[in-house]
Design an enzyme around this catalytic site. Structure first.
Site, PDB file in Angstrom:
ATOM      1  N   ASN A   1       6.908   8.551   8.419  1.00 57.32           N
ATOM      2  CA  ASN A   1       5.599   8.722   7.785  1.00 57.32           C
ATOM      3  C   ASN A   1       5.529   9.946   6.877  1.00 57.32           C
ATOM      4  O   ASN A   1       4.613  10.065   6.073  1.00 57.32           O
ATOM      5  CB  ASN A   1       4.488   8.780   8.842  1.00 57.32           C
ATOM      6  CG  ASN A   1       4.227   7.405   9.438  1.00 57.32           C
ATOM      7  OD1 ASN A   1       4.786   6.410   8.966  1.00 57.32           O
ATOM      8  ND2 ASN A   1       3.403   7.347  10.469  1.00 57.32           N
TER       9      ASN A   1
ATOM     10  N   ARG B   1       2.354  -1.603   3.903  1.00 54.02           N
ATOM     11  CA  ARG B   1       1.094  -1.036   3.419  1.00 54.02           C
ATOM     12  C   ARG B   1       1.270   0.321   2.749  1.00 54.02           C
ATOM     13  O   ARG B   1       0.525   0.681   1.840  1.00 54.02           O
ATOM     14  CB  ARG B   1       0.126  -0.853   4.588  1.00 54.02           C
ATOM     15  CG  ARG B   1      -0.472  -2.113   5.108  1.00 54.02           C
ATOM     16  CD  ARG B   1      -1.571  -1.716   6.048  1.00 54.02           C
ATOM     17  NE  ARG B   1      -2.453  -0.744   5.405  1.00 54.02           N
ATOM     18  CZ  ARG B   1      -3.489  -1.037   4.665  1.00 54.02           C
ATOM     19  NH1 ARG B   1      -3.828  -2.280   4.480  1.00 54.02           N
ATOM     20  NH2 ARG B   1      -4.216  -0.090   4.110  1.00 54.02           N
TER      21      ARG B   1
ATOM     22  N   CYS C   1      -3.835  -5.993   8.290  1.00 54.96           N
ATOM     23  CA  CYS C   1      -2.721  -5.414   9.041  1.00 54.96           C
ATOM     24  C   CYS C   1      -2.992  -5.643  10.520  1.00 54.96           C
ATOM     25  O   CYS C   1      -4.140  -5.771  10.934  1.00 54.96           O
ATOM     26  CB  CYS C   1      -2.682  -3.941   8.674  1.00 54.96           C
ATOM     27  SG  CYS C   1      -1.813  -2.889   9.790  1.00 54.96           S
TER      28      CYS C   1
ATOM     29  N   PRO D   1      -8.828  -0.240   5.025  1.00 57.70           N
ATOM     30  CA  PRO D   1      -9.309  -0.157   3.649  1.00 57.70           C
ATOM     31  C   PRO D   1      -8.626   0.972   2.868  1.00 57.70           C
ATOM     32  O   PRO D   1      -8.022   1.855   3.466  1.00 57.70           O
ATOM     33  CB  PRO D   1     -10.801   0.158   3.819  1.00 57.70           C
ATOM     34  CG  PRO D   1     -10.931   0.781   5.161  1.00 57.70           C
ATOM     35  CD  PRO D   1      -9.827   0.211   6.005  1.00 57.70           C
TER      36      PRO D   1
ATOM     37  N   ASP E   1     -10.554   2.398   0.260  1.00 57.76           N
ATOM     38  CA  ASP E   1     -11.673   2.883  -0.547  1.00 57.76           C
ATOM     39  C   ASP E   1     -11.613   4.394  -0.784  1.00 57.76           C
ATOM     40  O   ASP E   1     -11.957   4.878  -1.858  1.00 57.76           O
ATOM     41  CB  ASP E   1     -13.007   2.512   0.119  1.00 57.76           C
ATOM     42  CG  ASP E   1     -13.106   3.018   1.554  1.00 57.76           C
ATOM     43  OD1 ASP E   1     -12.136   2.847   2.311  1.00 57.76           O
ATOM     44  OD2 ASP E   1     -14.152   3.599   1.906  1.00 57.76           O
TER      45      ASP E   1
ATOM     46  N   ASP F   1      -0.743   7.063  16.833  1.00 58.95           N
ATOM     47  CA  ASP F   1       0.598   6.455  16.844  1.00 58.95           C
ATOM     48  C   ASP F   1       1.326   6.636  18.176  1.00 58.95           C
ATOM     49  O   ASP F   1       2.440   6.136  18.342  1.00 58.95           O
ATOM     50  CB  ASP F   1       1.452   7.020  15.698  1.00 58.95           C
ATOM     51  CG  ASP F   1       0.960   6.550  14.340  1.00 58.95           C
ATOM     52  OD1 ASP F   1       0.183   5.576  14.293  1.00 58.95           O
ATOM     53  OD2 ASP F   1       1.338   7.159  13.323  1.00 58.95           O
TER      54      ASP F   1
ATOM     55  N   ARG G   1      11.149  -1.132  12.011  1.00 57.95           N
ATOM     56  CA  ARG G   1      10.491  -0.502  10.851  1.00 57.95           C
ATOM     57  C   ARG G   1      10.315   0.996  11.059  1.00 57.95           C
ATOM     58  O   ARG G   1      10.160   1.735  10.086  1.00 57.95           O
ATOM     59  CB  ARG G   1       9.112  -1.130  10.618  1.00 57.95           C
ATOM     60  CG  ARG G   1       9.190  -2.576  10.229  1.00 57.95           C
ATOM     61  CD  ARG G   1       7.818  -3.115   9.971  1.00 57.95           C
ATOM     62  NE  ARG G   1       7.143  -2.284   8.971  1.00 57.95           N
ATOM     63  CZ  ARG G   1       5.899  -2.464   8.576  1.00 57.95           C
ATOM     64  NH1 ARG G   1       5.194  -3.431   9.094  1.00 57.95           N
ATOM     65  NH2 ARG G   1       5.362  -1.685   7.673  1.00 57.95           N
TER      66      ARG G   1
END
Ligand code: EPU
Length: 436
Positions: free
Chosen positions: A23, A95, A119, A125, A127, A318, A410
């Site tokens: 990440n 994403r 997802c 979102p 936004d 997470d 992943r």
């Protein structure tokens, strides 16, 4: 499709090194789009998401220049700054592709990025990303499922931006606006910026590239825009979520793990909860380059605790699923509340198949500890739910078959091999073999 066969009940024992953080690496890779000079990233984990991001960067004219080297070192250089379209084909697989929006727009004055869809962990979102970029002067519209953004006159301009949403700050939204603001004309202040260590790592790379940034790691980040950015050489921070997952693996198997390159400073809330559960973390060497060297052991009896996920420095969403697996074996009732992604509970019915006693009410789960879990075939869903099921399988009696481990791949590099080296019985087989 691969599945994991896990024979539970083996104590983990040994030494393991934490990899670079996925990440952190994804927005760092996207930041390579901000310059035409070479950027080298080290300690990059070898994961499907990283390979997808490298593929996406290539479509945007930024190519890897050291194909012959190990995948943990990526040198990238933009040779065609005219490309600006991130296509649905790639974005739908990941994403985090949204990370390229800010850098592409800032460097090229134009970006067309397919809008990420739904997802497994809920509505996600974008936004706030768009709000932040609009505040920098971008004109943004939706066209055929793509976000089409342009900077009038080819350059964004600095602004004061409040980037908070209903669930607090946004990590990738902050990464996008921060990256974009480095090349804007004038000064930008981001209020309610994400404080996550991955943002600090991004600011470190951007600063090495010549950006002028203050306050990264706090809720107010100030960026003085510069005309251009140059190349840099940067080592990706250690993965705090992988480290937390390994700590849970030690605890749930009553094991004894020595963890190298452990980013303890980024794990304060996690260490606090492990301490309350009865897991011992001894820091053997704080100055292990980059991270600490620590030993994780656990008492046989695990105590129940309350956990609420929050933005950093609170307890990370997470690690919610992994802690749920651990607390399934605590002596009493634990309460877990998910405040970031309130639907992120795909692991609950799967853990229940293994004998866990879980009661979900909205975004809260009451975990009533049981004496043991029992192996069963289960279905991995999102990345962290997969890790949770593997932890449960390591502790369960009998055989657990975790289906669809591509989700796990992943975010965790060769986890099966690494757990085996610590004494676990985890075998990766093709789905058809497991059915035979
Ligand atoms: N949100 C909005 N609007 C936005 C963006 C986010 O309302 O425009 C909301 C989200 O719905 C959520 C909250 O804000 O409720 C926080 O989401 P955030 O934007 O911080 O998540 P993200 O940046 O998309 C990253 C990680 C996730 C991690 C979250 C939270 C990457 C690639 N992904 O996602 O990691 O869960 O931050 O810490 O960095 C994972 O690794 O398994 C994973 C999902």
């Amino acid at each position: 499709m691969d599945v994991f066969l896990i024979e539970g009940g083996r104590r983990l024992d040994g030494r393991i090194r934490v990899n670079g953080a996925k990440n952190a690496a994804l927005p760092l890779l996207a930041a390579c789009l901000l310059t035409d000079e070479r950027v080298t990233l080290r300690e990059v984990p070898d994961l499907a998401d990283i390979r997808n991001m490298v593929r996406l960067l290539a479509e945007l004219g930024c190519h890897r220049t050291n194909e012959a080297e190990a995948p943990s070192v990526l040198s990238l250089r933009t040779d065609d700054p005219a490309l600006s379209h991130a296509r649905y084909d790639i974005v739908r697989t990941m994403r985090a592709s949204i990370c390229v929006l800010g850098p592409t727009l800032a460097r090229r004055g134009l970006a067309r990025v397919s809008m990420p869809g739904g997802c497994l962990i809920g509505d996600r979102p974008v936004d706030l990303h768009l709000r932040g970029l609009r505040a920098l002067g971008a004109q943004i519209e939706l066209d055929s499922g793509d976000i089409v953004a342009s900077a009038p006159g080819g350059r964004l301009r600095g602004a004061r931006i409040f980037l908070g949403g209903p669930n607090g700050s946004t990590v990738l939204g902050t990464a996008n606006v921060l990256s974009a603001a480095t090349l804007a004309k004038g000064t930008t202040t981001i209020e309610c910026a994400a404080c996550e260590p991955e943002i600090v790592d991004l600011a470190r790379l951007l600063t090495a590239m010549g950006a002028r940034i203050r306050g990264a790691g706090s809720p107010r980040i100030t960026i003085d825009g510069v005309e251009s950015l140059g190349g840099a050489d940067h080592a990706v921070m250690a993965d705090r979520i992988e480290a937390g997952t390994l700590m849970c693996a030690a605890a749930i198997t009553n094991g004894d793990l020595t963890i190298e390159n452990c980013p303890l400073d980024s794990l304060m809330a996690v260490v606090d909860r492990l301490d309350a559960i009865g897991v011992d973390i001894d820091v053997l060497d704080e100055s292990d380059a980059g991270g600490a060297l620590c030993r994780v052991t656990s008492q046989r009896m695990l105590r129940p605790v309350e956990i609420t996920t929050q933005p950093f420095p609170g307890f990370p969403t997470d690690l919610q699923a992994q802690f749920m697996a651990l607390l399934c074996l605590a002596e009493g009732n634990s309460i877990i509340t998910e405040k970031i992604f309130t639907e992120r509970f795909m692991h609950v019915p799967e853990l229940a198949r293994m004998g866990a006693r879980l009661l979900r009410q909205g975004s809260t789960v009451v975990v009533s500890g049981v004496r043991s879990l029992v192996g069963a075939p289960v279905m991995a869903s999102d990345l962290r739910a997969s890790a949770s099921l593997i932890l449960a399988g390591l502790a369960a009696r009998g055989t657990t078959v975790v289906n669809r481990v591509y989700h796990l791949d992943r975010g965790y590099e060769r986890l099966d091999e690494r757990l085996r080296a610590l004494g676990a019985s985890v075998t990766r087989v093709d789905e058809k073999e497991s059915a035979a």
